[in-house]
Design a protein around this motif. Structure first.
Motif, short mmCIF file in Angstrom:
data_model
loop_
_atom_site.label_atom_id
_atom_site.label_comp_id
_atom_site.label_asym_id
_atom_site.label_seq_id
_atom_site.Cartn_x
_atom_site.Cartn_y
_atom_site.Cartn_z
N GLN A 102 0.81 -1.22 0.00
CA GLN A 102 0.00 0.00 0.00
C GLN A 102 0.84 1.27 0.00
O GLN A 102 0.43 2.29 -0.57
CB GLN A 102 -0.93 -0.01 1.22
N ASN A 103 2.03 1.22 0.59
CA ASN A 103 2.76 2.45 0.87
C ASN A 103 4.13 2.59 0.23
O ASN A 103 4.67 3.70 0.17
CB ASN A 103 2.93 2.60 2.39
N ILE A 104 4.74 1.50 -0.22
CA ILE A 104 6.16 1.57 -0.57
C ILE A 104 6.43 2.45 -1.78
O ILE A 104 7.55 3.00 -1.91
CB ILE A 104 6.74 0.15 -0.78
N ALA A 105 5.45 2.63 -2.66
CA ALA A 105 5.67 3.51 -3.81
C ALA A 105 6.00 4.93 -3.38
O ALA A 105 6.80 5.63 -4.04
CB ALA A 105 4.44 3.50 -4.72
N ALA A 106 5.44 5.38 -2.27
CA ALA A 106 5.71 6.73 -1.78
C ALA A 106 7.14 6.88 -1.28
O ALA A 106 7.65 8.00 -1.15
CB ALA A 106 4.73 7.09 -0.67
N PHE A 107 7.81 5.75 -1.02
CA PHE A 107 9.20 5.76 -0.54
C PHE A 107 10.18 5.44 -1.67
O PHE A 107 11.36 5.20 -1.42
CB PHE A 107 9.38 4.76 0.59
N GLY A 108 9.68 5.40 -2.90
CA GLY A 108 10.55 5.12 -4.03
C GLY A 108 10.66 3.66 -4.39
O GLY A 108 11.53 3.27 -5.19
N GLY A 109 9.80 2.81 -3.84
CA GLY A 109 9.83 1.38 -4.14
C GLY A 109 8.74 0.96 -5.09
O GLY A 109 7.71 1.63 -5.23
N ASP A 110 8.95 -0.17 -5.75
CA ASP A 110 7.99 -0.71 -6.70
C ASP A 110 7.24 -1.86 -6.04
O ASP A 110 7.83 -2.92 -5.77
CB ASP A 110 8.73 -1.21 -7.94
N PRO A 111 5.96 -1.72 -5.75
CA PRO A 111 5.22 -2.79 -5.08
C PRO A 111 5.08 -4.05 -5.93
O PRO A 111 4.70 -5.10 -5.41
CB PRO A 111 3.85 -2.16 -4.79
N ALA A 112 5.39 -3.95 -7.23
CA ALA A 112 5.34 -5.12 -8.10
C ALA A 112 6.67 -5.88 -8.13
O ALA A 112 6.79 -6.89 -8.82
CB ALA A 112 4.95 -4.70 -9.52
N ARG A 113 7.66 -5.40 -7.37
CA ARG A 113 8.97 -6.06 -7.32
C ARG A 113 9.44 -6.15 -5.87
O ARG A 113 10.38 -5.49 -5.46
CB ARG A 113 10.00 -5.33 -8.18
N VAL A 114 8.74 -6.95 -5.10
CA VAL A 114 9.05 -7.11 -3.68
C VAL A 114 9.66 -8.49 -3.44
O VAL A 114 9.07 -9.51 -3.80
CB VAL A 114 7.78 -6.94 -2.81
N THR A 115 10.83 -8.51 -2.85
CA THR A 115 11.47 -9.76 -2.42
C THR A 115 11.40 -9.85 -0.91
O THR A 115 11.73 -8.88 -0.21
CB THR A 115 12.95 -9.78 -2.86
N ILE A 116 10.96 -10.98 -0.40
CA ILE A 116 11.02 -11.21 1.04
C ILE A 116 12.30 -11.97 1.35
O ILE A 116 12.68 -12.90 0.64
CB ILE A 116 9.79 -11.96 1.57
N GLY A 117 12.98 -11.56 2.40
CA GLY A 117 14.22 -12.21 2.81
C GLY A 117 14.29 -12.32 4.31
O GLY A 117 13.67 -11.54 5.04
N GLY A 118 15.05 -13.28 4.80
CA GLY A 118 15.21 -13.44 6.23
C GLY A 118 16.24 -14.50 6.54
O GLY A 118 16.63 -15.29 5.67
N GLN A 119 16.68 -14.52 7.80
CA GLN A 119 17.71 -15.45 8.24
C GLN A 119 17.23 -16.21 9.46
O GLN A 119 16.52 -15.67 10.31
CB GLN A 119 19.00 -14.68 8.55
N SER A 120 17.58 -17.49 9.54
CA SER A 120 17.20 -18.37 10.64
C SER A 120 15.66 -18.47 10.72
O SER A 120 15.04 -18.87 9.75
CB SER A 120 17.82 -17.86 11.95
N ALA A 121 15.05 -18.08 11.83
CA ALA A 121 13.58 -18.09 11.87
C ALA A 121 13.01 -17.18 10.80
O ALA A 121 11.94 -17.45 10.24
CB ALA A 121 13.09 -17.67 13.25
N GLY A 122 13.73 -16.08 10.49
CA GLY A 122 13.28 -15.21 9.40
C GLY A 122 13.34 -15.92 8.06
O GLY A 122 12.47 -15.72 7.20
N GLY A 123 14.36 -16.77 7.86
CA GLY A 123 14.41 -17.58 6.64
C GLY A 123 13.31 -18.61 6.62
O GLY A 123 12.75 -18.92 5.56
N GLY A 124 12.97 -19.15 7.80
CA GLY A 124 11.82 -20.04 7.88
C GLY A 124 10.52 -19.32 7.60
O GLY A 124 9.61 -19.86 6.95
N ALA A 125 10.42 -18.07 8.06
CA ALA A 125 9.24 -17.26 7.75
C ALA A 125 9.07 -17.09 6.26
O ALA A 125 7.96 -17.16 5.72
CB ALA A 125 9.35 -15.91 8.45
N VAL A 126 10.19 -16.86 5.58
CA VAL A 126 10.15 -16.69 4.11
C VAL A 126 9.59 -17.95 3.46
O VAL A 126 8.71 -17.88 2.58
CB VAL A 126 11.56 -16.38 3.59
N LEU A 127 10.08 -19.12 3.88
CA LEU A 127 9.59 -20.36 3.28
C LEU A 127 8.13 -20.61 3.64
O LEU A 127 7.35 -21.11 2.81
CB LEU A 127 10.46 -21.53 3.75
#
Length: 488
Positions: free
Chosen positions: A170-195
């Motif tokens: 909803q908001n990332i375009a206002a910060f210069g981001g493209d909402p159609a090109r979002v990558t989720i990333g994380g490590q350990s439990a965050g990497g598990g969250a990604v999966l």
């Protein structure tokens, strides 16, 4: 660029600040922006609720409150605990407010019970330098986020991830981001969250690519989650429902949750997790998470989302090393017997890990812990996605820390973020970690986020293909995870 940047979000305007004026790393930071109302009072154990709008410009120059309440001094990653009730926040780092750049959304680790998005290691300035808007998110931890509660929504921490990703859309375009090109990333439990998110049909519209670093899946069976909740309620002296748990303060439940999960402590608690899995984390509730994550991926969920995943060689070996004297006289085969009950599989695993076995029982047991929790998941996920011809890239992190003696858990995070100069990195990576290795790894991450391809042959085009990051220069092999195949 010297004036404080102000951005209008769906809830109201926020004011951030610029860093590194006049350099290639100039970027703006917006910290502690709420994506949900404080989960307290009647909202405790509820699904996240969008924040109430604010008409005036809101200061976003300091990190918001964290679900993490106590910061240990021996944690591998410095992750501050910040007091306060408003714990559902995002932090945005951007090089430009007038662009449409790819976005990386980072989910911190911590075994689903610890961790904080306010770590200096998660600052996105180096990704900003390379044209990537970076967002770090918070979520409820432990029992608050993942425990079974009669009368409350399941998987509240997962609902927090989804709400944060909806905020990004909803908001990332206002910060210069493209909402159609979002990558989720994380490590350990965050990497598990990604999966976990990758395997959820209802989350597919919220991201387009995924990076799982040393991912640790929970996939807590429903009946086990309910049994742990019952034990926790008994320990707290309340009924195992939302009213009962709301009558107990957060600190008390947090203090009891580890006891409710296991009566064991230290190394024994870790081996208990090998047998029973992570005690708190996403549970298979039959609704939001309908089936185990690898099963969902094998069925084709998330197959159109490129995935980069991998692990370090000895994620948890240093934990076993602390027990070296006690483990030395015990044969590794005997210690592994309760966990690898099939004799042929056990023999095959020990044979495939002969070099590690030669380092002693503690090293072998530590490698098994690392393999069981983290490393075997790499070929398991990659092979599961083969049936759907999904684009999957594998890596292996093998650079050995001069201070820890192993390619250990969390060591690779500052390399991915190109942050070798960040606070306390030297404690984990030594005083002179190789910048060339950080260049390789960070470049691969940026390439995946920006172009959907980290730069080497994918698993689905050449099964087994893995990029090895060990500090000796770029090389690719198809045998990087052969030592864990007996565990599949």
């Amino acid at each position: 660029m010297t004036e404080s940047p102000i951005v209008s979000t769906a809830s109201g305007p926020v004011r951030g600040f610029w860093r590194d004026h006049g350099t290639a790393e100039a970027s703006a930071a917006f910290l502690g922006i709420p994506f949900g109302q404080p989960p307290v009072g009647d909202l405790r154990f509820a699904a996240p609720v969008p924040p109430a709008p604010w008409p005036e410009v809101r200061d976003a120059t300091e990190y918001g409150a964290t679900a993490l309440r106590t910061t240990g001094t021996d944690t591998l990653i410095p992750e501050p605990a910040i007091a306060g009730d408003s714990t559902l926040n995002v932090n945005v780092f951007t090089p430009s407010l007038n662009a449409s750049l790819p976005v990386l959304v980072w989910i911190h680790g911590g075994g689903y019970t610890e961790g904080s998005p306010a770590s200096p290691w998660y600052d996105g300035s180096r990704f900003n330098r390379d044209g990537v808007v970076t967002v770090s998110i918070s979520y409820r931890l432990g029992f608050d986020g993942f425990g079974f509660i009669e009368g409350a929504p399941h998987n509240r921490g997962v609902l927090d991830w989804i709400a944060a990703l909806e905020w990004v859309q909803q908001n990332i375009a206002a910060f210069g981001g493209d909402p159609a090109r979002v990558t989720i990333g994380g490590q350990s439990a965050g990497g598990g969250a990604v999966l976990t998110l990758l395997g959820m049909p209802t989350a597919q519209h919220l991201f387009h690519q995924a990076i799982s670093i040393s991912g640790a899946l929970a996939d807590v069976p429903f009946d086990e989650a309910r049994a742990r909740s019952t034990r926790l309620a008994a320990l707290a002296g309340v009924t195992a429902d939302v009213d009962g748990f709301r009558s107990v303060d957060e600190a008390t439940l947090r203090g009891l949750q580890s006891k409710a999960a296991s009566a064991k402590r230290g190394f024994a608690a870790l081996t208990d997790q090998l047998a029973n899995g992570l005690p708190w984390g996403p549970m298979i509730d039959g609704d939001l998470i309908a089936q185990p994550t690898v099963d969902a991926l094998r069925a084709g969920v998330g197959a159109d989302r490129p995935l980069l995943l991998g692990a370090a060689d000895d994620e948890f070996t240093m934990v076993a090393e602390r027990e070296r004297a006690r483990l030395r006289p015990i044969p590794a085969a005997l210690l592994l017997h309760p966990f690898i009950k099939n004799r042929d599989a056990r023999r095959a695993y020990l044979e495939a890990n002969r070099p590690q076995r030669a380092l002693g029982t503690a090293a072998m047991v530590g490698r098994y812990i690392s393999d069981h929790i983290f490393r075997v998941l790499v070929p398991r996920v990659a092979e599961a996605r083969l049936s759907a011809d999904a684009a999957t890239w594998a890596y292996r992190f093998s650079w050995v820390s001069p201070t820890k003696g192993w390619a250990c858990h969390c060591l690779d995070v500052p390399f991915w973020f190109d942050g070798l100069d960040r606070v306390r990195v030297d404690a984990l990576a030594g005083p002179h970690p190789p910048q060339s290795l950080a260049d390789e790894m960070h470049t691969a991450a940026v390439a995946l986020v920006a172009d959907g391809d980290p730069g080497w042959a994918s698993w689905h085009s050449q099964p087994g293909t893995t990029r090895v990051f060990d500090g000796s220069g770029p090389h690719v092999t198809d045998t990087a995870y052969d030592s864990v195949l007996a565990l599949l």
